[in-house]
Design a protein around this motif. Structure first.
Motif, PDB file in Angstrom:
ATOM      1  N   GLY A 118       0.811  -1.199   0.000  1.00 19.61           N
ATOM      2  CA  GLY A 118       0.000   0.000   0.000  1.00 19.61           C
ATOM      3  C   GLY A 118       0.851   1.258   0.000  1.00 19.61           C
ATOM      4  O   GLY A 118       2.069   1.212   0.199  1.00 19.61           O
ATOM      5  N   GLN A 180       1.556   8.461  -6.153  1.00 17.38           N
ATOM      6  CA  GLN A 180       0.222   7.926  -5.946  1.00 17.38           C
ATOM      7  C   GLN A 180      -0.794   8.877  -6.565  1.00 17.38           C
ATOM      8  O   GLN A 180      -0.597  10.102  -6.551  1.00 17.38           O
ATOM      9  CB  GLN A 180      -0.088   7.754  -4.456  1.00 17.38           C
ATOM     10  CG  GLN A 180       0.804   6.755  -3.733  1.00 17.38           C
ATOM     11  CD  GLN A 180       0.485   5.312  -4.076  1.00 17.38           C
ATOM     12  OE1 GLN A 180      -0.657   4.975  -4.407  1.00 17.38           O
ATOM     13  NE2 GLN A 180       1.487   4.442  -3.978  1.00 17.38           N
ATOM     14  N   TRP A 182      -4.881   9.816  -6.463  1.00 17.04           N
ATOM     15  CA  TRP A 182      -6.206   9.679  -5.875  1.00 17.04           C
ATOM     16  C   TRP A 182      -7.158  10.557  -6.678  1.00 17.04           C
ATOM     17  O   TRP A 182      -6.952  11.757  -6.798  1.00 17.04           O
ATOM     18  CB  TRP A 182      -6.175  10.089  -4.397  1.00 17.04           C
ATOM     19  CG  TRP A 182      -7.488  10.498  -3.792  1.00 17.04           C
ATOM     20  CD1 TRP A 182      -8.742  10.107  -4.183  1.00 17.04           C
ATOM     21  CD2 TRP A 182      -7.692  11.391  -2.687  1.00 17.04           C
ATOM     22  NE1 TRP A 182      -9.711  10.696  -3.397  1.00 17.04           N
ATOM     23  CE2 TRP A 182      -9.093  11.493  -2.465  1.00 17.04           C
ATOM     24  CE3 TRP A 182      -6.834  12.106  -1.861  1.00 17.04           C
ATOM     25  CZ2 TRP A 182      -9.639  12.282  -1.465  1.00 17.04           C
ATOM     26  CZ3 TRP A 182      -7.386  12.897  -0.858  1.00 17.04           C
ATOM     27  CH2 TRP A 182      -8.765  12.980  -0.662  1.00 17.04           C
ATOM     28  N   ILE A 232      -5.257   5.083  -5.799  1.00 18.16           N
ATOM     29  CA  ILE A 232      -6.083   5.085  -4.593  1.00 18.16           C
ATOM     30  C   ILE A 232      -7.512   5.380  -5.004  1.00 18.16           C
ATOM     31  O   ILE A 232      -7.770   6.356  -5.712  1.00 18.16           O
ATOM     32  CB  ILE A 232      -5.581   6.162  -3.600  1.00 18.16           C
ATOM     33  CG1 ILE A 232      -4.123   5.904  -3.216  1.00 18.16           C
ATOM     34  CG2 ILE A 232      -6.471   6.218  -2.364  1.00 18.16           C
ATOM     35  CD1 ILE A 232      -3.466   7.080  -2.505  1.00 18.16           C
ATOM     36  N   GLY A 323      -4.477   1.553  -2.494  1.00 16.95           N
ATOM     37  CA  GLY A 323      -5.081   2.112  -1.302  1.00 16.95           C
ATOM     38  C   GLY A 323      -6.506   2.561  -1.533  1.00 16.95           C
ATOM     39  O   GLY A 323      -7.015   2.567  -2.659  1.00 16.95           O
ATOM     40  N   ARG A 325      -9.315   5.679  -0.079  1.00 16.77           N
ATOM     41  CA  ARG A 325      -9.685   6.845   0.730  1.00 16.77           C
ATOM     42  C   ARG A 325     -11.180   6.707   0.993  1.00 16.77           C
ATOM     43  O   ARG A 325     -11.975   6.549   0.066  1.00 16.77           O
ATOM     44  CB  ARG A 325      -9.370   8.132  -0.011  1.00 16.77           C
ATOM     45  CG  ARG A 325      -9.698   9.405   0.787  1.00 16.77           C
ATOM     46  CD  ARG A 325     -11.056   9.975   0.421  1.00 16.77           C
ATOM     47  NE  ARG A 325     -11.319  11.242   1.087  1.00 16.77           N
ATOM     48  CZ  ARG A 325     -12.454  11.913   0.974  1.00 16.77           C
ATOM     49  NH1 ARG A 325     -13.440  11.440   0.234  1.00 16.77           N
ATOM     50  NH2 ARG A 325     -12.631  13.057   1.604  1.00 16.77           N
TER      51      ARG A 325
END
Length: 631
Positions: A118, A180, A182, A232, A323, A325
């Motif tokens: 992760g 990463q 998101w 993510i 990952g 959120r």
């Protein structure tokens, strides 16, 4: 960072029937070899609740069958512990003797899926509002059957950004130094208006067609992984959109809180922790709806709980996520949150999950992180929390005058409460996000204050998240409207001819400088990952000067730490990162920091490579943020 880059294929669910009626199954497929061998299928079809179910051709065992109030839903639990990958044939026999068959796919898992790595303190996260980033495919701007059409003139309307646009500009994200990605939710939001933000889900298993397809999302994951960028996913467990088909045909009478009628949440999150609270206040927080168009889910229903848990697992497994959120983390049922998070971690022990708990009280945010000391025996497995307390402290520090009880002391005092957290270095820290004014606006459009904030947040403890456009000083002067805060990224549309942040065309001198400053700080994180996995040491602020150090993490010989990556040949274990923030012009003898620098002889300033001896006195201009590497 270990990423899985093997080919991904989206599971395809095929259903067939001896009649002309269709059957929908959720999740649309599953895998053999999961930690939990049971999977509960939500079967949706006309008058299916009273059907008998048999498995025709498989080693799968049918464990349970449950019908609820709706005649069109049936919940069937399969035990896959002895099953092999392949299709499972399920037969449904109605009371009149008619039959319906479906073929359900059990697939083989990707090698290493359970032990995926992760996101963590080595990483930096780029947050995107997908509708406002890049329009890569104009053909999906408007989709038949979806009322909310593209109109860039509406601040709360759809503007046309999509998954293809993100894919086309992964090189930009990589070049900035982010590891990463998101995105705000990409799942279907078939709402009449204001659907672009993504937080009113109408189908948990389908990407909104105005963003692309499920396969497009997997293509994004593959392309990002090839560049060393993890993905993510933003998940919403608390509520759905009012146009979700559950609102037309609810599986059970208790599926939606408050008897499917709007009663607004109190937003009094403190009631969950208040030793003096009354039950009605707790219920008012957890069971209330955000707005009438966001029906609040009752996760106390075990079948709904299973649905949400399995949906999260399905997306992690299908899209190879690094990952999750979780939106409005504390609002769903508290016991469910424990079950949801524990189930995810049992399947993926190294997966990182960050919960949004919008409180500036560290005692409230720390409560939810695994390993924290708390006032009760609540079982939280949540690895990370959004660090709203630090965000608020940074703004206070840079907008208030320096004194014994204001200014940098706000940051110092906030970080001093890190003893409350199970793992403060695994908190996600940020200058702003999609729900608040942009950092440049919060700081009065002051480039020097912006630099101080970004220099701190990209070097202090935690995992930094940066909202798209922060790197070019995007702002929302004169408006708190979220549609303005989430403005279109310049250069993301063919008509953006005057200003293009991808090429640099039309950017001001300050905007170009800010973009390069972000690159510089993120490059430092890449070249010194051990330091950012290591400890934070800071000096109490004095006379408008705040100084802190990042020390490299060390693992005693013969012991292993699963959270620490092995060093690469280019990593220097002995270096320290030193950061000085100061509001007034100052001359600082570096011997002031002998406690941290006694074993080091030189400093290198990151901005220009200039070297200093650790016995020198350095002169710093007012309102500066200076980052050094101590050798």
């Amino acid at each position: 960072m270990a990423l899985f880059t093997s080919a991904l294929t989206l599971p395809v669910f095929n259903c067939y029937s001896s009649q002309e009626s269709s059957i929908d199954v959720y999740p649309p497929n599953w895998w053999v070899g999961m930690h939990d061998s049971n999977v509960e299928l939500m079967i949706y079809g006309d008058d299916i609740a009273d059907d008998t179910v048999t498995i025709v051709n498989s080693d799968v065992v049918l464990r349970e069958k449950h019908a609820l109030e709706s005649a069109n839903y049936l919940f069937v639990t399969l035990d896959t512990s002895k099953a092999k990958a392949g299709d499972v044939k399920l037969r449904f026999v109605d009371t009149d003797g008619s039959t319906r068959d479906i073929s359900y796919s059990l697939q083989k898992r990707r090698d290493g899926s359970a032990l995926r790595k992760g996101f963590g303190p080595r990483d930096a996260i780029y947050l995107i509002a997908p509708d406002r980033f890049v329009n890569g495919d104009k053909d999906n701007d408007d989709v038949e059957g979806f009322i909310d059409k593209a109109d860039r003139s509406l601040k709360g309307g759809r503007h046309g950004g999509d998954i293809e646009g993100i894919i086309q500009h992964l090189d930009y994200i990589e070049a900035l130094g982010f590891t990463q990605l998101w995105s705000m939710p990409l799942l279907e939001n078939a709402m009449d208006t204001y659907s672009y933000h993504g937080y009113s889900t109408t189908d948990y298993y389908q990407i909104d067609p105005r963003y692309g397809t499920n396969e497009d999302f997997l293509m994004l994951s593959r392309a990002a992984n090839k560049r060393g960028i993890g993905v993510i996913m933003d998940m919403v467990l608390n509520h759905i959109g009012s146009n979700h088909k559950w609102m037309e045909d609810t599986p059970s009478n208790d599926w939606i809180n408050n008897n499917s009628k709007f009663i607004g949440t109190t937003h009094k999150r403190e009631s969950l922790h208040d030793p003096h609270a009354i039950k009605s206040d707790i219920k008012g927080f957890s069971d209330g709806w955000f707005v009438p168009t966001m029906p609040d889910l009752n996760q106390r229903n075990p079948h709904l709980a299973n649905y949400l848990i399995q949906n999260a697992i399905w997306w992690v497994e299908s899209a190879n996520l690094s990952g999750i959120r979780v939106d409005t983390y504390s609002y769903p049922d508290k016991a469910f949150l424990s079950d949801w998070t524990n189930r995810l971690i049992s399947e993926y022990p190294n997966l990182n999950i960050v919960g949004e708990e919008w409180s500036v009280n560290p005692a409230i945010t720390a409560y939810w992180q695994a390993g924290s000391k708390r006032h009760d025996d609540y079982d939280s497995a949540l690895p990370s929390v959004m660090d709203f307390p630090l965000q608020a402290a940074v703004i206070k520090a840079l907008t208030n005058e320096e004194s014994w009880n204001s200014g940098f002391i706000s940051i110092y005092e906030t970080l001093a409460t890190d003893f409350l957290y199970g793992d403060p270095n695994n908190l996600v820290i940020f200058p702003d996000n999609h729900d608040m004014s942009r950092i440049y606006t919060q700081l009065g459009h002051d480039v020097e204050k912006w630099n101080m904030a970004m220099s701190l947040l990209l070097t202090t403890r935690g995992i930094p998240q940066v909202f798209y456009g922060t790197e070019i000083l995007m702002q929302n002067e004169g408006s708190e409207d979220h549609g303005i805060i989430r403005s279109d990224f310049p250069g993301g549309w063919p008509s953006d001819s005057k200003k293009n942040a991808f090429t640099g065309e039309g950017l001001t001198t300050d905007e170009r400088w800010a973009q390069q400053r972000i690159k510089q700080l993120l490059q430092l994180r890449k070249t010194h990952p051990l330091q950012f996995e290591g400890s934070l040491k800071h000096y109490a602020p004095t006379d408008g000067v705040y100084t802190f150090f990042r020390e490299p993490i060390s693992t005693p010989e013969g012991k292993k730490n699963s959270k620490v990556n092995a060093p690469t040949p280019n990593e220097t274990r002995g270096d320290k990162i030193m950061v000085i923030l100061n509001k007034e012009p100052v001359d600082i003898p570096l011997t002031t920091y002998d406690e941290m620098l006694s074993s080091h002889k030189t400093l290198t300033r990151v901005s220009d490579g200039k070297s200093y001896k650790t016995t020198d006195t350095i002169s710093l201009p007012a309102m500066s943020a200076t980052v050094y590497i101590a050798h």
